[in-house]
Design a protein around this motif. Structure first.
Motif, mmCIF file in Angstrom:
data_model
loop_
_atom_site.group_PDB
_atom_site.id
_atom_site.type_symbol
_atom_site.label_atom_id
_atom_site.label_comp_id
_atom_site.label_asym_id
_atom_site.label_seq_id
_atom_site.Cartn_x
_atom_site.Cartn_y
_atom_site.Cartn_z
ATOM 1 N N ILE A 1 5.390 -6.332 -13.380
ATOM 2 C CA ILE A 1 5.092 -4.940 -13.024
ATOM 3 C C ILE A 1 4.354 -4.885 -11.692
ATOM 4 C CG2 ILE A 1 3.653 -2.955 -13.658
ATOM 5 C CD1 ILE A 1 4.434 -3.515 -16.592
ATOM 6 N N ILE A 2 3.400 -5.786 -11.505
ATOM 7 C CA ILE A 2 2.603 -5.770 -10.256
ATOM 8 C C ILE A 2 3.507 -6.023 -9.050
ATOM 9 C CG2 ILE A 2 0.806 -7.016 -8.980
ATOM 10 C CD1 ILE A 2 -0.608 -7.358 -11.751
ATOM 11 N N ALA A 3 4.433 -7.001 -9.193
ATOM 12 C CA ALA A 3 5.323 -7.322 -8.064
ATOM 13 C C ALA A 3 6.199 -6.120 -7.707
ATOM 14 C CB ALA A 3 6.204 -8.513 -8.429
ATOM 15 N N CYS A 4 6.774 -5.465 -8.745
ATOM 16 C CA CYS A 4 7.679 -4.331 -8.506
ATOM 17 C C CYS A 4 6.917 -3.149 -7.922
ATOM 18 C CB CYS A 4 8.364 -3.911 -9.805
ATOM 19 S SG CYS A 4 9.438 -5.191 -10.431
ATOM 20 N N LYS A 5 5.681 -2.977 -8.408
ATOM 21 C CA LYS A 5 4.856 -1.862 -7.952
ATOM 22 C C LYS A 5 4.569 -2.003 -6.453
ATOM 23 C CE LYS A 5 0.517 -1.779 -9.289
ATOM 24 N NZ LYS A 5 -0.601 -1.836 -10.231
ATOM 25 N N GLU A 6 4.219 -3.220 -6.044
ATOM 26 C CA GLU A 6 3.924 -3.473 -4.616
ATOM 27 C C GLU A 6 5.152 -3.158 -3.771
ATOM 28 O OE1 GLU A 6 1.116 -4.647 -3.132
ATOM 29 O OE2 GLU A 6 0.079 -4.540 -5.049
ATOM 30 N N PHE A 7 6.304 -3.623 -4.241
ATOM 31 C CA PHE A 7 7.543 -3.451 -3.477
ATOM 32 C C PHE A 7 7.888 -1.965 -3.353
ATOM 33 C CE2 PHE A 7 12.248 -3.410 -3.259
ATOM 34 C CZ PHE A 7 12.357 -4.017 -2.028
ATOM 35 N N ALA A 8 7.757 -1.228 -4.474
ATOM 36 C CA ALA A 8 8.097 0.198 -4.465
ATOM 37 C C ALA A 8 7.151 0.971 -3.554
ATOM 38 C CB ALA A 8 8.035 0.757 -5.878
ATOM 39 N N GLN A 9 5.882 0.567 -3.520
ATOM 40 C CA GLN A 9 4.915 1.288 -2.680
ATOM 41 C C GLN A 9 5.228 1.098 -1.196
ATOM 42 O OE1 GLN A 9 1.216 -0.123 -4.255
ATOM 43 N NE2 GLN A 9 1.006 1.572 -5.689
ATOM 44 N N SER A 10 5.737 -0.089 -0.846
ATOM 45 C CA SER A 10 6.049 -0.305 0.574
ATOM 46 C C SER A 10 7.250 0.539 1.002
ATOM 47 C CB SER A 10 6.320 -1.792 0.838
ATOM 48 O OG SER A 10 7.536 -2.155 0.253
ATOM 49 N N GLY B 1 19.628 -2.559 -8.951
ATOM 50 C CA GLY B 1 19.847 -1.167 -9.345
ATOM 51 C C GLY B 1 20.102 -0.295 -8.133
ATOM 52 N N SER B 2 19.330 -0.558 -7.083
ATOM 53 C CA SER B 2 19.473 0.213 -5.855
ATOM 54 C C SER B 2 20.823 -0.074 -5.180
ATOM 55 C CB SER B 2 18.312 -0.151 -4.941
ATOM 56 O OG SER B 2 18.588 0.175 -3.663
ATOM 57 N N GLN B 3 21.267 -1.335 -5.243
ATOM 58 C CA GLN B 3 22.574 -1.682 -4.647
ATOM 59 C C GLN B 3 23.723 -1.024 -5.415
ATOM 60 O OE1 GLN B 3 22.190 -5.928 -4.802
ATOM 61 N NE2 GLN B 3 21.438 -6.078 -2.693
ATOM 62 N N ASN C 1 16.600 4.690 -1.981
ATOM 63 C CA ASN C 1 15.140 4.742 -2.010
ATOM 64 C C ASN C 1 14.648 5.389 -3.306
ATOM 65 O OD1 ASN C 1 12.578 4.453 -1.052
ATOM 66 N ND2 ASN C 1 12.985 5.408 0.906
ATOM 67 N N PHE C 2 15.373 6.421 -3.742
ATOM 68 C CA PHE C 2 15.033 7.152 -4.970
ATOM 69 C C PHE C 2 14.938 6.188 -6.152
ATOM 70 C CE2 PHE C 2 16.431 9.434 -8.801
ATOM 71 C CZ PHE C 2 15.559 10.522 -8.808
ATOM 72 N N VAL C 3 15.932 5.300 -6.258
ATOM 73 C CA VAL C 3 15.991 4.354 -7.391
ATOM 74 C C VAL C 3 14.778 3.439 -7.394
ATOM 75 C CG1 VAL C 3 17.304 2.438 -8.404
ATOM 76 C CG2 VAL C 3 18.507 4.397 -7.479
ATOM 77 N N VAL C 4 14.459 2.863 -6.224
ATOM 78 C CA VAL C 4 13.358 1.892 -6.161
ATOM 79 C C VAL C 4 12.019 2.576 -6.431
ATOM 80 C CG1 VAL C 4 12.129 0.287 -4.665
ATOM 81 C CG2 VAL C 4 14.597 0.352 -4.636
ATOM 82 N N CYS D 1 24.228 12.034 -6.929
ATOM 83 C CA CYS D 1 23.193 11.139 -6.391
ATOM 84 C C CYS D 1 21.993 11.080 -7.341
ATOM 85 C CB CYS D 1 22.786 11.654 -5.022
ATOM 86 S SG CYS D 1 21.615 10.603 -4.193
ATOM 87 N N LYS D 2 21.545 12.245 -7.824
ATOM 88 C CA LYS D 2 20.399 12.288 -8.743
ATOM 89 C C LYS D 2 20.786 11.719 -10.111
ATOM 90 C CE LYS D 2 16.871 14.337 -6.657
ATOM 91 N NZ LYS D 2 17.035 13.634 -5.404
ATOM 92 N N TYR D 3 21.987 12.055 -10.563
ATOM 93 C CA TYR D 3 22.454 11.629 -11.891
ATOM 94 C C TYR D 3 22.441 10.103 -11.982
ATOM 95 C CZ TYR D 3 25.719 10.997 -15.820
ATOM 96 O OH TYR D 3 26.309 10.617 -16.992
ATOM 97 N N TRP D 4 23.101 9.450 -11.006
ATOM 98 C CA TRP D 4 23.180 7.978 -11.044
ATOM 99 C C TRP D 4 21.841 7.351 -10.696
ATOM 100 C CZ3 TRP D 4 26.802 5.804 -13.641
ATOM 101 C CH2 TRP D 4 28.065 6.422 -13.749
ATOM 102 N N GLY D 5 21.085 7.997 -9.795
ATOM 103 C CA GLY D 5 19.776 7.465 -9.411
ATOM 104 C C GLY D 5 18.853 7.352 -10.610
#
Length: 544
Positions: free
Chosen positions: A33-42, A89-91, A102-105, A502-506
């Motif tokens: 969770i910490i790793a993903c959180k850092e990545f999403a914040q950037s 997921g983003s790809q 960006n929405f997904v991440v 875009c929102k539906y799949w995101g």
């Protein structure tokens, strides 16, 4: 005598030495969770029209300056396995819709960030994941009721421009009107009658110099190349396309020839010359005015091409040859023979133009039956043109989405705010621990209007409060206004629209990635293959 050292018990005794193993809530779930959180914040600070640019230097030291999340993630070599799941997921979003990466991440990162609090409170990751899935089902149920605009005729340039504008605005704020007009014109002009729209049919040619507002759409294809011969412009051109070189054919066998006089030498090479002249004359007699080849033109061949007044263009890429054949309706011939009438292509004008100091060859079709269009981008630097290209790419993908499903939702964080409010009401009806997860899902969605306000320099908590208040009073289309002091506006009046698909799949991909990461409770990393790293080549003595 060698002492036998027993291995540590558990997983470690089964694996090679050097393998790593993490287990349990603290070690596995929270670390992920910490790793993903850092990545999403950037990536979050790059969200929206006023998002900050990131400078990414990839593994071959190519530099990118962009706020496009898809490019940032593609060029970064992310090692962490959980962050990789988010990127996957983003790809998937990129290949399905072409926009909203960006929405997904950001959503997946926000969901994980909020679930960390619940884990510390003692809710199990499985219960959180189930709560998120329930919230997702509820969101997908609400979405169709929020549709605020529908494009019924996707051949209408004005309507299409309105739909495309928002996706371009998020990358090129300020130039969206001009670029959306270009993209709409390029896409609508090549739509086939019966089959679906192919994104690949809108080509982009970047020419350094001038300004963005001098960009244009060309019906047909444009190549950054010089021509080979002397003819620089042909109108109503029949085009012969060859994938081979236009030159004297090499003979199969080797032999030794004894030549005694100068006349014999002249006659010896004349046979080859005559054959080549016959070949080029037969191509000219078939009606071709332009010769396109996938390999080199010989000097002798050029002499005859100029003699018969043909225009010669060389394209090195077999993909470009293929696309050109598709555009002009030609057949690519594998050897130098006279083409039949069916194998010749047609273009209204083939000419060499100079854009700035860059020569380009244009194959233009002014008729209705153009199958490809090219957007010629002008700009001051390569980096800037690359960014414009990414914005245009999003616009073209949005058009593809419109041609499948023309529904639009209000943008600027309005959808997320409405979903958040409805989810909180829904959470009150749930009996179990899942209701906490649904509330956190709502908080994660509130992060989008907040990020837009943050990136635009508004006080995010005040702006978010205003938006949520408007939504509670039944104004579903109120979102963040990045321009005015009030920080909120009716997004329909400002034409800020997001594609429904875009929102539906995101939402689907973000929740899928987040729940997958939550359900991981063990990480077992085998020892890396390969020996020690190779030594770097030493610099020359001059450098030291």
């Amino acid at each position: 005598m060698a002492l036998h050292v027993p291995k540590a018990p558990g997983f470690a005794q089964m694996l090679k030495e050097g393998a790593r193993h993490y287990t349990g809530l603290e070690e596995a779930v929270v670390r992920n969770i910490i790793a993903c959180k850092e990545f999403a914040q950037s990536v979050r600070s790059a969200y929206g029209p006023n998002g900050m640019n990131k400078m990414v230097i990839n593994h071959i030291e190519k530099q990118f300056v962009t706020s496009d999340a898809a490019t940032i993630m593609r060029e970064l070599d992310v090692e962490h396995p959980a962050a990789k799941l988010m990127i996957m997921g983003s790809q998937m979003q990129d290949s399905e819709v072409g926009d909203g990466t960006n929405f997904v991440v950001i959503l997946a990162g926000a969901l994980l960030e909020h679930s960390e609090e619940l884990i510390h409170l003692g809710v199990t990751p499985t219960e959180i994941a189930e709560g998120f899935e329930k919230a997702l089902d509820k969101c997908l149920e609400i979405l169709p009721n929020l549709v605020c605009y529908t494009i019924k005729d996707y051949r209408n340039v004005e309507e299409v421009t309105k739909g495309i504008k928002t996706s371009i605005q998020s990358k090129q704020y300020g130039n969206e009107d001009f670029l959306a007009g270009l993209v709409a014109k390029a896409c609508v002009s090549i739509i086939p009658e019966d089959t679906t729209f192919n994104v690949d049919n809108v080509r982009i040619c970047k020419v350094l110099g001038s300004g963005l507002l001098n960009s244009q759409v060309v019906q047909g294809m444009v190549f950054k190349r010089q021509i080979e011969g002397e003819v620089t412009k042909v109108e109503k051109a029949q085009i012969a396309v060859f994938s081979c070189a236009v030159d004297i054919m090499q003979t199969e066998t080797k032999g030794t020839v004894l030549i005694k006089t100068a006349d014999e030498l002249m006659n010896f090479s004349r046979g080859e010359e005559n054959l080549l002249e016959l070949q080029i004359k037969s191509i000219a007699d078939a009606g071709a005015k332009v010769l396109v080849a996938g390999a080199k033109f010989g000097d002798m061949a050029m002499h005859y091409i100029n003699k018969y007044g043909l225009m010669a263009v060389r394209l090195n890429s077999k993909f470009d040859l293929r696309r050109l054949c598709k555009t002009v309706g030609a057949t690519c011939l594998p050897r130098l023979t006279a083409p039949t009438a069916q194998e010749l292509g047609y273009a209204d004008i083939v000419c060499v133009e100079e854009l700035g100091d860059t020569p380009v060859v244009s194959f233009k079709l002014s008729g209705k039956e153009s199958r490809l269009s090219t957007i010629v981008i002008r700009g001051s630097t390569d980096n800037y043109m690359d960014d414009v290209e990414r914005a245009i790419d999003d616009g073209v993908n949005t058009f593809k989405g419109i041609s499948r499903d023309g529904r639009f939702l209000p943008g600027a964080g309005a959808v997320e705010a409405e979903l958040a409010i409805q989810l909180i009401k829904y959470a009150d009806t749930l009996p179990g621990l899942e209701q906490y997860a649904v509330r956190k899902f709502a908080s994660a969605l509130e992060g989008f209007p907040k990020a837009l306000a943050d990136n635009s320099g508004h006080r995010s908590s005040v702006a978010l409060q205003k938006v949520l208040e408007a939504h509670q009073n039944g104004r579903k289309n109120v979102g963040i206004d990045i321009e005015s002091e009030s920080a909120v506006c009716d997004v329909l009046e400002k034409n800020i629209l997001d594609l429904y698909q875009c929102k539906y799949w995101g939402l689907k991909y973000a929740v899928g990635a987040a729940t997958t990461i939550l359900r991981v409770d063990q990480i077992i990393m085998a020892k890396r293959a390969g020996g020690p790293k190779a030594r770097q080549p030493q610099g020359s003595d001059d450098e030291s």
